[in-house]
Write an enzyme that holds these catalytic residues in place. Structure first.
Site, PDB file in Angstrom:
ATOM      1  N   GLU A   2      -6.496   4.026  -5.840  1.00  0.00           N
ATOM      2  CA  GLU A   2      -7.772   4.329  -5.177  1.00  0.00           C
ATOM      3  C   GLU A   2      -8.192   5.728  -5.590  1.00  0.00           C
ATOM      4  O   GLU A   2      -7.445   6.689  -5.392  1.00  0.00           O
ATOM      5  CB  GLU A   2      -7.608   4.247  -3.659  1.00  0.00           C
ATOM      6  CG  GLU A   2      -8.950   4.370  -2.951  1.00  0.00           C
ATOM      7  CD  GLU A   2      -8.847   4.800  -1.495  1.00  0.00           C
ATOM      8  OE1 GLU A   2      -9.754   4.488  -0.724  1.00  0.00           O
ATOM      9  OE2 GLU A   2      -7.858   5.472  -1.127  1.00  0.00           O
ATOM     10  N   ASP A   4      -2.998   4.748  -2.376  1.00  0.00           N
ATOM     11  CA  ASP A   4      -4.028   5.369  -1.552  1.00  0.00           C
ATOM     12  C   ASP A   4      -4.445   6.735  -2.118  1.00  0.00           C
ATOM     13  O   ASP A   4      -3.583   7.559  -2.437  1.00  0.00           O
ATOM     14  CB  ASP A   4      -3.435   5.554  -0.145  1.00  0.00           C
ATOM     15  CG  ASP A   4      -4.474   5.897   0.887  1.00  0.00           C
ATOM     16  OD1 ASP A   4      -5.402   5.098   1.067  1.00  0.00           O
ATOM     17  OD2 ASP A   4      -4.347   6.968   1.531  1.00  0.00           O
ATOM     18  N   HIS A  28     -11.115  -2.598   3.780  1.00  0.00           N
ATOM     19  CA  HIS A  28     -10.988  -2.170   5.179  1.00  0.00           C
ATOM     20  C   HIS A  28     -11.750  -0.884   5.473  1.00  0.00           C
ATOM     21  O   HIS A  28     -11.789  -0.454   6.625  1.00  0.00           O
ATOM     22  CB  HIS A  28      -9.508  -1.980   5.507  1.00  0.00           C
ATOM     23  CG  HIS A  28      -8.902  -0.871   4.692  1.00  0.00           C
ATOM     24  ND1 HIS A  28      -8.748  -0.954   3.324  1.00  0.00           N
ATOM     25  CD2 HIS A  28      -8.478   0.361   5.036  1.00  0.00           C
ATOM     26  CE1 HIS A  28      -8.248   0.175   2.868  1.00  0.00           C
ATOM     27  NE2 HIS A  28      -8.073   0.995   3.888  1.00  0.00           N
ATOM     28  N   ASP A  29     -12.320  -0.242   4.450  1.00  0.00           N
ATOM     29  CA  ASP A  29     -13.080   0.996   4.656  1.00  0.00           C
ATOM     30  C   ASP A  29     -14.589   0.786   4.508  1.00  0.00           C
ATOM     31  O   ASP A  29     -15.355   1.744   4.629  1.00  0.00           O
ATOM     32  CB  ASP A  29     -12.672   2.048   3.607  1.00  0.00           C
ATOM     33  CG  ASP A  29     -11.246   2.520   3.775  1.00  0.00           C
ATOM     34  OD1 ASP A  29     -10.746   2.545   4.911  1.00  0.00           O
ATOM     35  OD2 ASP A  29     -10.628   2.871   2.751  1.00  0.00           O
ATOM     36  N   ASP A  50       0.872  -1.166   0.000  1.00  0.00           N
ATOM     37  CA  ASP A  50       0.000   0.000   0.000  1.00  0.00           C
ATOM     38  C   ASP A  50       0.912   1.220   0.000  1.00  0.00           C
ATOM     39  O   ASP A  50       1.805   1.330   0.842  1.00  0.00           O
ATOM     40  CB  ASP A  50      -0.866  -0.018   1.273  1.00  0.00           C
ATOM     41  CG  ASP A  50      -2.242   0.574   1.047  1.00  0.00           C
ATOM     42  OD1 ASP A  50      -2.309   1.665   0.452  1.00  0.00           O
ATOM     43  OD2 ASP A  50      -3.229  -0.041   1.487  1.00  0.00           O
TER      44      ASP A  50
HETATM   45  C1  GLC Z   1      -7.911   5.645   1.987  1.00  0.00           C
HETATM   46  C2  GLC Z   1      -7.731   4.462   2.882  1.00  0.00           C
HETATM   47  C3  GLC Z   1      -8.326   4.769   4.212  1.00  0.00           C
HETATM   48  C4  GLC Z   1      -7.605   5.950   4.789  1.00  0.00           C
HETATM   49  C5  GLC Z   1      -7.614   7.144   3.831  1.00  0.00           C
HETATM   50  C6  GLC Z   1      -6.598   8.150   4.229  1.00  0.00           C
HETATM   51  O1  GLC Z   1      -9.234   5.909   1.714  1.00  0.00           O
HETATM   52  O2  GLC Z   1      -8.259   3.321   2.286  1.00  0.00           O
HETATM   53  O3  GLC Z   1      -8.295   3.681   5.089  1.00  0.00           O
HETATM   54  O4  GLC Z   1      -8.198   6.335   5.998  1.00  0.00           O
HETATM   55  O5  GLC Z   1      -7.281   6.755   2.517  1.00  0.00           O
HETATM   56  O6  GLC Z   1      -5.292   7.665   4.024  1.00  0.00           O
END
Ligand code: GLC
Ligand code: CA
Length: 555
Positions: A254, A199, A330-331, A98
């Site tokens: 993402e 991310d 995980h979100d 990640d």
């Molecule tokens: C992404 C991650 C999340 C995190 C955010 C800030 O959305 O998946 O878990 O809190 O970025 O880094």
């Protein structure tokens, strides 16, 4: 374009903190993952993605990185990492890291220097602005409640943090920052990792001049406004030219708020930036009608809306880009609870039905730890059962400060949507702490682990686990599943999700009943050559029983 290895792959996401503890300190760790590789290999996945394992004060569970080249001691050592990587490769699997480079932790050495003065070596590594009339430089809101700016008296300035104050945004306009990020990537790629999940990568280029968001911004409208900034393409292309193109890797960005058009721009099969994106349209469905509450709601998703979201991506990216397919991470809350039905009567059927619906689409499927067991939401009822800063902050903001909802209502919203639903420890067996740890777990377990766990799943040929194993095997064996074009059927049908895939004269028909009702549907399945997979022991033709899902092949 020649097909790439990641187009045939299925990815398994590991949340290291909650996967397997090996030294009884209650926290999952790298040797714990190594111990469980045979299980993942048995499931049949090709690629493992680890949530961040770098040194971090864990304000946002590792998404606040204090040192990109050091393993967080709670997870083990660099030697443990190298052993995990080698053991993964030995089993023919690959490993993604990640990469969190929109922001660092405020404990990172760069920020510690940057905050001291306006003229030190790292002064320009972050986004600093003078106060405007004694206030924040603009009206942006943090994704985790409150303003997106925090004041630092030493500099007499505010710094930008789209997430928590402990997550200052890096200044990608500074060429030195970009070079520093590229060096981090080279460090891990030279160790042999097989790519990155990046991310919130579509937030790295901020709109020129950092203007206000129109109206009264929320966390959501701020991110939408910042996303897809003017130099994003340029930054990603530079990253690809200088680093990624020199390795045979897989990248997934993402991208909250991204549209298929954006995805084609950044991941086009003939472009040279990223391989695929995580889009959010299907997981952002059923927001609160009061926009101030954003995603916090307890309403189920309507099937026609889900189809609009997913079918749109299937159609738009075909031949032009590549989808990533996910229900969970995980979100997100657990898919079987949110999109299916976690009542013990239907849980296994619904979990299999969701797996089938997604895994028969075009793209690279992602399985989040425990999804292959049909793990469910935690159904917490008290605020002290939550751990994640997003949930705790939103409760404080909406209930205590702004009084937009009462406590019991907000608890219902959290039970439906909190990220903590995904973060309870992995359920390995019916023993103490589900076999996750012999110590005190860092976070409470879902109370259903005596029934839902790996041990029980492996002993039961009809478990969700074996269904996922079969879905993965089918994908590996079939060009039609990997590359077929997508044809939507009956988009307005409120009960059944049906579609076809076509490739070189063959057709696949997928029919999934999203309800607990018996329904009748005829999509010509009676003429099929083969039933490839189903979640009932027999086939009743045009009858679809509760949560029944079947996949037919026409040769
Ligand atoms: C992404 C991650 C999340 C995190 C955010 C800030 O959305 O998946 O878990 O809190 O970025 O880094
Ligand atoms: Ca541990």
């Amino acid at each position: 374009m020649a097909h790439k290895w990641w187009q045939k792959a299925v990815v398994y996401q590991i949340y290291p903190m909650s996967f397997q503890d090996s030294n009884n300190d209650g926290i999952g760790d790298l040797p714990g993952i190594t111990q469980r590789l045979d299980y993942l290999h048995q499931l049949g996945v090709d690629v493992l993605w680890l949530n961040p394992i770098y040194k971090s004060p864990n304000q946002d569970n590792g998404y606040d990185i204090a040192d990109y080249r050091t393993i967080n001691p709670q997870y083990g050592t660099m030697a443990d990492f190298e052993e995990l990587l080698a053991a993964t490769h030995q089993r023919g699997m690959k490993l993604l890291m990640d990469l969190v480079v929109n922001h660092t932790s405020d404990q990172h050495a760069w920020f510690q220097e940057s905050r001291k003065s306006k003229d030190n070596r790292y002064a320009d590594y972050y986004i600093w602005r003078d106060p405007v009339d004694g206030h924040e430089p603009n009206n942006w809101r943090s994704a985790f409640s409150g303003p997106a700016w925090t004041y630092v008296p030493e500099r007499g300035q505010y710094y930008l943090h789209l997430f928590a104050p402990g997550q200052p945004d890096l200044n990608w306009e500074n060429p030195e920052v970009r070079e520093a990020v590229f060096n981090i990537e080279r460090f891990w790629l030279d160790k042999g990792v097989d790519g990155f999940r990046m991310d919130v990568i579509n937030l790295i280029s901020k709109p020129a001049g950092l203007p206000d968001v129109a109206g009264t911004p929320t966390a959501g409208t701020t991110l939408d406004f910042v996303a897809d900034g003017p130099r994003l393409n340029e930054f990603l292309r530079q990253m690809n030219d200088e680093v990624l193109s020199h390795y045979d890797v897989m990248t997934v960005g993402e991208m909250p708020g991204s549209t298929p058009e954006d995805a084609i721009k950044y991941t086009g099969l003939d472009s040279h930036e990223l391989n695929m994106v995580f889009q959010f349209q299907h997981v952002n469905l059923s927001p609160n009608p009061d926009v101030r509450l954003g995603k916090w709601n307890d309403q189920p998703v309507k099937l026609p809306e889900l189809k609009v979201a997913l079918n749109r991506w299937q159609k738009a990216l075909d031949g032009k880009g590549w989808n990533s397919l996910y229900w969970n991470n995980h979100d997100q809350p657990r898919a079987v609870s949110r999109f299916g039905n976690d009542d013990p009567k239907y849980r296994v059927l619904a979990a299999k039905m969701l797996g089938t619906t997604l895994h028969m689409m075009q793209g690279t499927p992602y399985v989040y730890e425990g999804e292959e067991l049909g793990m469910t939401n935690a159904h917490f009822t008290r605020i002290d059962q939550y751990e994640d800063l997003e949930s705790l902050n939103i409760y404080r903001e909406m209930v205590k400060q702004r009084k937009l909802v009462d406590g019991p209502t907000m608890l219902k919203y959290l039970a439906n949507m909190s990220r903590d639903n995904a973060r309870t420890p992995m359920q390995w067996d019916a023993g103490k702490n589900a076999g996750f740890t012999a110590g005190t777990p860092w976070y409470r377990l879902n109370t259903n682990y005596p029934e839902i766990n790996v041990d029980a799943a492996l002993k039961d040929q009809t478990s969700v686990f074996y269904h996922y194993q079969k879905l993965i095997k089918l994908r590996h064996q079939s060009d039609l599943i990997q590359y077929g074009t997508f044809e939507e059927l009956d988009p307005l049908d409120e009960q059944v999700y049906a579609y076809r895939r076509h490739y070189q004269g063959q057709t696949l028909l997928v029919m999934s009943n999203f309800t607990d009702q018996v329904v009748q549907r005829d999509s010509g399945q009676q003429k099929a050559d083969e039933l490839l997979i189903s979640n009932y022991p027999d086939d009743q033709g045009t009858t679809l029983r509760p949560y029944e899902s079947k996949v037919y092949l026409f040769k």
